[in-house]
Design an enzyme around this catalytic site. Structure first.
Site, mmCIF file in Angstrom:
data_model
loop_
_atom_site.group_PDB
_atom_site.id
_atom_site.type_symbol
_atom_site.label_atom_id
_atom_site.label_comp_id
_atom_site.label_asym_id
_atom_site.label_seq_id
_atom_site.Cartn_x
_atom_site.Cartn_y
_atom_site.Cartn_z
ATOM 1 N N ASP A 20 -7.979 3.999 -8.574
ATOM 2 C CA ASP A 20 -8.447 2.862 -7.807
ATOM 3 C C ASP A 20 -9.868 3.192 -7.350
ATOM 4 O OD1 ASP A 20 -8.249 0.427 -6.191
ATOM 5 O OD2 ASP A 20 -8.097 1.791 -4.484
ATOM 6 N N ASP A 58 -11.934 1.310 -4.226
ATOM 7 C CA ASP A 58 -12.120 1.196 -2.777
ATOM 8 C C ASP A 58 -11.179 2.120 -2.017
ATOM 9 O OD1 ASP A 58 -14.115 -0.940 -2.100
ATOM 10 O OD2 ASP A 58 -12.819 -2.131 -3.412
#
Length: 239
Positions: A17, A19
């Site tokens: 991922d 963020d």
């Protein structure tokens, strides 16, 4: 925890991922979103708290956030709101986005072992690619998959399954790195062990939804102890 990661045995791919997992981006999202919500008079103009943002927005797509914040808005109004919010985020991120400590070393480790790698995110593609560029990892990732690329975004497994398909990788030989509850749920639903980045306050929740290991950052000795148990014998290549 050890058995879930240990079942990978021969590691061939890593999925990240962005963020909160690769980049310390939450402050910039919070600033941009708060400014926009004040502008439109949300919550009578009272600024939202960090806790509100982490609970209701972290890891979610703009579509999901919009449905929660403004269930009565039409699509055109939502699109305009988030276009302005993402432009603000890009400006603020460009002024000071930094990596989660130890990320560069982990990427070097993965690159030296020839592991397949992808970034898998609910963020809009433009800002996903911007963050990757700021971190100096544009050449590291072989592909970027966003929630917009799939019929369903996280917490559904679709983005991770798409990344596996495009990479030609097996979930049985892949690790996921995440930071949010819905991200962990997506990785687990796709059949992979998930290593989560979180502080002590969120560790219990992430373990409850299926994280195999929770670390503070990529310098955590627990991470390297687990990676040291995996077979990663592959041709060397540059990170």
């Amino acid at each position: 925890m050890e058995s879930a990661i240990g079942r990978v045995a021969s590691l061939e791919a890593v999925l990240f991922d962005i963020d909160g997992t690769m980049a310390i981006s939450d402050p910039f999202h919070h600033r941009a979103t708060s400014e926009m919500l004040i502008k439109v008079g949300y919550n009578d103009g009272v600024p939202i708290t960090h806790e509100f943002g982490m609970t209701h927005m972290a890891g979610r797509s703009n579509e999901q956030i919009g449905q929660f914040l403004f269930p009565d808005w039409d699509q055109g109004r939502l699109d305009a709101f988030f276009a302005e919010k993402e432009a603000l985020f890009a400006r603020y991120a460009g002024e000071g986005l930094k990596e989660i400590a130890g990320l560069t070393a982990l990427c070097r480790w993965a690159g030296e072992r020839g592991l397949k790698r992808a970034a898998v995110t609910n963020a809009p593609r433009a800002n996903a690619e911007l963050m990757i560029s700021i971190l100096g990892l544009s050449d590291f990732f072989q592909l970027v998959v966003t929630g917009e690329d799939c019929e369903r975004s996280k917490p559904f497994p679709d983005p991770y399954l798409r990344a596996l398909d495009l990479l030609g990788a097996s979930p049985d030989h892949t690790l996921v790195f995440e930071d949010s509850t819905i991200g962990v749920q997506a990785g687990v639903a796709a059949g992979m062990p998930v290593i989560a980045i979180a502080d002590e306050n969120r560790e219990g929740k992430l373990l409850t939804v299926g994280a195999s290991l929770v670390i503070r950052d990529y310098r955590d000795p627990k991470l390297w102890a687990e990676l040291g148990k995996l077979d990663t014998t592959r041709p060397r290549e540059s990170c």
